[in-house]
Design a protein around this motif. Structure first.
Motif, short mmCIF file in Angstrom:
data_model
loop_
_atom_site.label_atom_id
_atom_site.label_comp_id
_atom_site.label_asym_id
_atom_site.label_seq_id
_atom_site.Cartn_x
_atom_site.Cartn_y
_atom_site.Cartn_z
N ALA A 1 3.21 -8.14 -4.86
CA ALA A 1 2.33 -6.98 -4.63
C ALA A 1 3.13 -5.70 -4.36
O ALA A 1 2.60 -4.60 -4.48
CB ALA A 1 1.41 -7.27 -3.44
N ILE A 2 4.40 -5.84 -3.99
CA ILE A 2 5.20 -4.67 -3.60
C ILE A 2 5.89 -4.06 -4.81
O ILE A 2 6.51 -4.78 -5.61
CB ILE A 2 6.22 -5.05 -2.51
N ALA A 3 5.80 -2.73 -4.92
CA ALA A 3 6.42 -2.01 -6.05
C ALA A 3 7.89 -2.39 -6.17
O ALA A 3 8.62 -2.42 -5.17
CB ALA A 3 6.28 -0.50 -5.83
N PRO A 4 8.36 -2.67 -7.41
CA PRO A 4 9.74 -3.14 -7.60
C PRO A 4 10.80 -2.11 -7.23
O PRO A 4 11.96 -2.49 -7.03
CB PRO A 4 9.80 -3.50 -9.09
N ARG A 5 10.46 -0.83 -7.14
CA ARG A 5 11.47 0.18 -6.79
C ARG A 5 11.67 0.33 -5.28
O ARG A 5 12.46 1.15 -4.84
CB ARG A 5 11.09 1.52 -7.41
N VAL A 6 10.98 -0.47 -4.48
CA VAL A 6 11.20 -0.48 -3.03
C VAL A 6 12.42 -1.35 -2.74
O VAL A 6 12.61 -2.39 -3.38
CB VAL A 6 9.96 -1.06 -2.29
N THR A 7 13.29 -0.91 -1.85
CA THR A 7 14.44 -1.74 -1.45
C THR A 7 14.19 -2.31 -0.06
O THR A 7 13.34 -1.82 0.69
CB THR A 7 15.75 -0.93 -1.45
N PHE A 8 14.97 -3.35 0.26
CA PHE A 8 14.78 -4.04 1.53
C PHE A 8 16.13 -4.28 2.19
O PHE A 8 17.11 -4.54 1.51
CB PHE A 8 14.09 -5.39 1.30
N SER A 9 16.15 -4.18 3.50
CA SER A 9 17.38 -4.47 4.24
C SER A 9 17.01 -5.20 5.53
O SER A 9 15.88 -5.10 6.01
CB SER A 9 18.15 -3.18 4.53
N GLY A 10 17.99 -5.93 6.07
CA GLY A 10 17.76 -6.70 7.29
C GLY A 10 18.81 -6.37 8.34
O GLY A 10 20.00 -6.23 8.02
N HIS A 11 18.37 -6.23 9.59
CA HIS A 11 19.26 -5.81 10.67
C HIS A 11 18.92 -6.58 11.95
O HIS A 11 17.79 -7.03 12.13
CB HIS A 11 19.10 -4.31 10.95
N PHE B 1 0.83 -1.21 0.00
CA PHE B 1 0.00 0.00 0.00
C PHE B 1 0.86 1.26 0.00
O PHE B 1 0.68 2.15 -0.84
CB PHE B 1 -0.93 -0.01 1.22
N ILE B 2 1.83 1.31 0.90
CA ILE B 2 2.70 2.49 0.98
C ILE B 2 3.52 2.62 -0.30
O ILE B 2 3.74 3.72 -0.81
CB ILE B 2 3.64 2.40 2.21
N GLY B 3 3.96 1.49 -0.86
CA GLY B 3 4.72 1.51 -2.11
C GLY B 3 3.91 2.08 -3.25
O GLY B 3 4.42 2.87 -4.06
N GLN B 4 2.66 1.72 -3.32
CA GLN B 4 1.81 2.23 -4.40
C GLN B 4 1.56 3.73 -4.23
O GLN B 4 1.54 4.47 -5.21
CB GLN B 4 0.50 1.46 -4.46
N LEU B 5 1.37 4.16 -3.00
CA LEU B 5 1.23 5.60 -2.75
C LEU B 5 2.49 6.34 -3.20
O LEU B 5 2.42 7.38 -3.85
CB LEU B 5 0.99 5.88 -1.26
N ALA B 6 3.65 5.79 -2.84
CA ALA B 6 4.93 6.44 -3.19
C ALA B 6 5.14 6.47 -4.70
O ALA B 6 5.69 7.45 -5.23
CB ALA B 6 6.09 5.71 -2.49
N GLU B 7 4.73 5.43 -5.40
CA GLU B 7 4.86 5.39 -6.87
C GLU B 7 4.11 6.56 -7.51
O GLU B 7 4.55 7.12 -8.52
CB GLU B 7 4.28 4.09 -7.43
N ASN B 8 2.98 6.92 -6.93
CA ASN B 8 2.18 8.02 -7.48
C ASN B 8 2.89 9.36 -7.32
O ASN B 8 2.70 10.26 -8.12
CB ASN B 8 0.81 8.08 -6.79
N VAL B 9 3.69 9.49 -6.29
CA VAL B 9 4.37 10.75 -5.99
C VAL B 9 5.73 10.83 -6.69
O VAL B 9 6.14 11.89 -7.14
CB VAL B 9 4.55 10.90 -4.45
N LEU B 10 6.44 9.68 -6.76
CA LEU B 10 7.79 9.64 -7.32
C LEU B 10 7.79 8.76 -8.58
O LEU B 10 7.83 7.54 -8.49
CB LEU B 10 8.77 9.05 -6.30
N PRO B 11 7.75 9.39 -9.76
CA PRO B 11 7.66 8.58 -11.00
C PRO B 11 8.92 7.80 -11.34
O PRO B 11 8.86 6.81 -12.07
CB PRO B 11 7.36 9.62 -12.07
N ASP B 12 10.10 8.22 -10.86
CA ASP B 12 11.36 7.54 -11.18
C ASP B 12 12.20 7.32 -9.93
O ASP B 12 12.03 8.00 -8.94
CB ASP B 12 12.18 8.39 -12.17
N GLY B 13 13.14 6.41 -10.06
CA GLY B 13 14.13 6.21 -9.01
C GLY B 13 13.63 5.36 -7.87
O GLY B 13 12.49 4.93 -7.86
#
Ligand SMILES: [Zn+2]
Length: 151
Positions: free
Chosen positions: A116-126, A42-54
């Motif tokens: 379901a998650i936008a491909p431009r989202v990155t993931f990290s583990g800590h 959900f948050i990824g899709q919202l962000a895609e609408n605001v940030l078209p690239d990168g």
């Protein structure tokens, strides 16, 4: 950020986050459940609408030492909780964070493989050590699209 609801694992404290610095999802163990995947999608899709690239944002999954979810590895505890909550016992066993470096790696992979998650989202583990107060990065930020670096 996804982390445990343990009161010792409050990211406003151990990461010194201020108001508005990060979105934080907290649950038992900081585990990536279907509900968490839906929230990130959900948050990824919202962000895609605001940030078209990168790149959009990084989802930092943080598991911690001495996690109370270890109780799910105990047969008596897990059986009783399953009866009370209606949860499946096999699912509960998987939620135990016994080795946070292992479970955080597993959960980052769950996020990376979630369509379901936008491909431009990155993931990290800590892993957060509740004794030393230090956070160790187990998996640096990388998107599901980025090629795996091979030695
Ligand atoms: Zn915990």
């Amino acid at each position: 950020m996804i982390t445990c609801l343990d009161p010792r694992v409050d990211p406003t404290h151990f990461l010194a986050l201020g108001l508005g610095d990060a979105m934080v999802v907290r649950n038992v163990g900081g585990r990536v459940t279907p509900e968490v995947i839906n929230d990130v999608a959900f948050i990824g899709q919202l962000a895609e609408n605001v940030l078209p690239d990168g790149p959009l944002f990084d989802v930092a999954v943080i598991h911690h030492t001495q996690c109370g979810t270890g109780a799910f590895a105990d047969d008596t505890f897990r059986r009783r909780y399953a009866q009370r909550s209606g949860a499946k016992e096999s699912t509960l066993r998987e939620r135990a964070v016994l080795d946070p470096a292992v479970t955080v790696t597993h959960d980052v992979e769950r996020l990376r493989s979630a369509p379901a998650i936008a491909p431009r989202v990155t993931f990290s583990g800590h892993v957060y050590d509740v004794v030393t107060g230090l956070v160790k990065t187990v998996i640096p930020a990388r998107s599901s699209q980025a090629p795996t670096v091979k030695p």
